[in-house]
Scaffold this motif. Structure first.
Motif, PDB file in Angstrom:
ATOM      1  N   LEU A 106       0.920  -1.064   0.126  1.00  0.00           N
ATOM      2  CA  LEU A 106      -0.006  -0.281  -0.016  1.00  0.00           C
ATOM      3  C   LEU A 106       0.908   1.156   0.458  1.00  0.00           C
ATOM      4  N   LEU A 109       2.472   1.117  -3.413  1.00  0.00           N
ATOM      5  CA  LEU A 109       1.207   1.890  -4.305  1.00  0.00           C
ATOM      6  C   LEU A 109       1.455   3.611  -3.792  1.00  0.00           C
ATOM      7  N   GLU A 110       1.092   4.280  -2.947  1.00  0.00           N
ATOM      8  CA  GLU A 110       1.007   5.426  -2.825  1.00  0.00           C
ATOM      9  C   GLU A 110       2.136   6.580  -3.280  1.00  0.00           C
ATOM     10  N   ASN A 113       1.101   6.385  -6.707  1.00  0.00           N
ATOM     11  CA  ASN A 113       0.106   7.182  -7.208  1.00  0.00           C
ATOM     12  C   ASN A 113       0.655   8.955  -7.650  1.00  0.00           C
ATOM     13  N   THR A 125      -4.238   1.002 -15.282  1.00  0.00           N
ATOM     14  CA  THR A 125      -4.643   0.381 -13.824  1.00  0.00           C
ATOM     15  C   THR A 125      -2.921   0.385 -13.742  1.00  0.00           C
ATOM     16  N   GLU A 140      -2.076  -7.805   2.970  1.00  0.00           N
ATOM     17  CA  GLU A 140      -1.952  -6.487   2.477  1.00  0.00           C
ATOM     18  C   GLU A 140      -2.555  -6.403   0.709  1.00  0.00           C
ATOM     19  N   LYS A 143      -6.474  -6.015   0.531  1.00  0.00           N
ATOM     20  CA  LYS A 143      -6.341  -4.434   0.834  1.00  0.00           C
ATOM     21  C   LYS A 143      -6.458  -3.799  -1.008  1.00  0.00           C
ATOM     22  N   VAL A 144      -5.510  -4.089  -1.418  1.00  0.00           N
ATOM     23  CA  VAL A 144      -5.360  -4.376  -2.354  1.00  0.00           C
ATOM     24  C   VAL A 144      -5.572  -4.289  -4.170  1.00  0.00           C
ATOM     25  N   GLU A 146      -9.130  -4.248  -2.735  1.00  0.00           N
ATOM     26  CA  GLU A 146     -10.627  -3.528  -2.305  1.00  0.00           C
ATOM     27  C   GLU A 146     -10.632  -2.427  -3.204  1.00  0.00           C
ATOM     28  N   ARG A 147      -9.119  -2.279  -3.731  1.00  0.00           N
ATOM     29  CA  ARG A 147      -8.555  -0.464  -4.257  1.00  0.00           C
ATOM     30  C   ARG A 147      -8.630  -0.646  -5.843  1.00  0.00           C
ATOM     31  N   LYS A 457     -10.701   1.434 -12.061  1.00  0.00           N
ATOM     32  CA  LYS A 457     -11.309   0.831 -10.567  1.00  0.00           C
ATOM     33  C   LYS A 457     -11.212  -1.325 -10.933  1.00  0.00           C
TER      34      LYS A 457
END
Ligand code: URP
Ligand code: ZN
Ligand code: ZN
Length: 461
Positions: A106, A109-110, A113, A125, A140, A143-144, A146-147, A457
């Protein structure tokens, strides 16, 4: 806002037929004959597609924009990469988020971004790379998803940097299966590659000639076979990126015959360039250094055959370009230090037409299938992307089969100072490109402005 693409021949993975395409705002609204006289087309901007093909915008599922790699960054960021993609008929890109060993998914990923913020002018994507294993990575992964990132990437090579061992590979396959994702794989035996490269270096064999010899086709076939077997045990589909040779493709074909969901991606360079380029005079061979390396003409033939018969599912590019000056030159004394990778994002769709469809190696529908439809289906973007259908995003390419040009670094949109396809003749080129209904390329000019691309997404597969 309405646009009417009039008088062209629509080509999808399934069909080829004469039709007009009416676009309303961001979507395809109507497909039919002689729409110009219908009230639906009143006030629409006209694009004349007579004598041209109308195809879905290309989807390149293997690109590296501004990737920190081998002591430098790949030279195209999402700004120059988007422009290059669009000028070549590609409207969607899939980049790779690649955490360093020890870094979280995560957090990385930030970082990605932030690095790309405001730059993509294509829709895009990510695939998320797993480069080490821990409880944190395990936790994680959902959670990836979910994003909206449902595809993952593992490397069986780049030892000590990105390479996973079999236990880590297997844990990744099991965990991704639980969350409805897909694992993509750089399949080369990294231990073999590393040992071979060290042996060459110890013997003073340090020129680009030795780069392909350190990762022979057997090392790719072995790794592809191994991960396919691990995926079978994990009951997980698997996607082998940048397949270069008969040995690796044969593993995918055998798995598919057994009923396993295994996919092979190849790239234009493995269809059109061969390993004799590593023996160019001086340090010129460095321009063609990428991993896995270019192979023999017999491998090219096997890949073309796989494209024709359906055993190769997609054509990506692995666009990861560097300048020769100052970047490729980092490995002048040692091929192991040459940053791996080169261009392709702008050339892919045009090359596959010119060297695939035109000489009759593949049909126009197969061209569309491997460049757009299959990538969309495999990676959860279909039918929003990858086809021409009512309700789909109006990502459209008016393709002129009669437009021709020579590829050159003087005219390409990459920031690289050379082009591996320099001098190749394109016979058939993207002419007008629409991204979600907006004309972004016309008359040989990019006209899409800066940014404007949307993050796509995706839902679990
Ligand atoms: O040489 C290559 N392919 N560079 C990019 C990273 C990768 O392995 O895909
Ligand atoms: Zn790779
Ligand atoms: Zn890659």
């Amino acid at each position: 806002m309405r646009t009417l693409i009039r008088g062209g021949e629509v080509v999808t993975a399934a069909d080829r037929y004469a039709a007009d395409v009416l676009v309303e705002d961001e979507r395809i609204a109507v497909i039919g004959r002689d729409l110009g006289s219908s009230s639906l087309a009143q006030g629409a901007e006209l694009i004349d597609a007579a004598g041209k093909l109308v195809i879905p915008g290309g989807i390149d599922v293997h690109v590296h924009m501004e990737l920190p790699f081998m002591g430098t960054h790949s030279i195209d960021d999402f700004e120059s990469g988007s422009v290059a993609a669009i000028c070549g008929g590609t409207t969607t890109l899939v980049d790779f988020v690649i955490p360093k060993r020890g870094d979280g998914l995560l957090d990385t990923l930030e970082t990605w971004n932030q690095r790309h913020h405001g730059k993509p002018a294509v829709d895009y994507t990510y695939h998320m790379a797993v480069t080490w294993w821990s409880q944190q990575i395990h936790d994680e992964i959902p959670k990836v998803v979910e994003r909206g990132i449902t595809s993952f990437k593992v490397f069986m090579a780049y030892k000590g940097v990105l390479q996973l061992d079999d236990d880590e590979l297997f844990q990744t396959l099991l965990r991704v299966r639980e969350v409805g994702g897909l694992v993509t794989v750089h399949a080369v035996n990294g231990d073999v590659q590393n040992r071979m490269a060290e042996r060459f270096a110890a013997a003073g064999q340090l020129t680009p000639h030795y780069h392909p010899l350190a990762q022979p086709p057997e090392a790719e076939g072995e790794a592809a076979g191994r991960v396919i077997d691990l995926a079978a045990i994990a009951k997980q589909p698997v996607y082998i990126v940048h397949t270069t040779c008969a040995e690796a493709l044969g593993r995918v074909i055998a798995a598919r015959r057994r009923g396993q969901e295994a996919y092979s991606e190849t790239c234009p360079q493995y269809l059109l360039l061969d390993d004799s380029l590593y023996d160019l005079p001086g340090f010129e061979g460095a321009k063609y250094v990428l991993s896995p390396p270019l192979r023999k003409p017999a491998d090219q033939a096997a890949l073309w055959q796989g494209l024709a018969d359906g055993s190769v599912a997609t054509v990506g590019t692995d666009h990861c370009s560097f300048k020769f000056a100052g970047q490729k030159e980092m490995g002048r004394e040692d091929f192991r230090k040459i940053p791996n990778g080169f261009n392709g994002i702008e050339e892919r769709v045009n090359l596959l037409y010119s060297f695939g469809v035109r000489p009759g190696r593949i049909s126009a529908s197969r061209w569309v299938e491997v460049c757009a439809t299959n990538p969309a289906k495999i990676f959860g973007l279909y039918p929003r992307k990858g086809t021409i259908a009512v309700g789909s995003d109006a990502d459209l390419v008016v393709f002129d089969p009669h437009r021709h040009d020579l590829i050159s670094a003087r005219t390409h949109h990459s920031r690289s100072d050379y082009n591996v396809y320099e001098g190749l003749k394109l016979e058939g080129m993207a002419d007008t490109v629409l991204l979600r209904g907006r004309i972004v390329y016309q008359g040989g000019q990019y006209c899409g402005g800066k940014g404007g691309g949307q993050f796509l997404k995706r839902s679990p597969l």
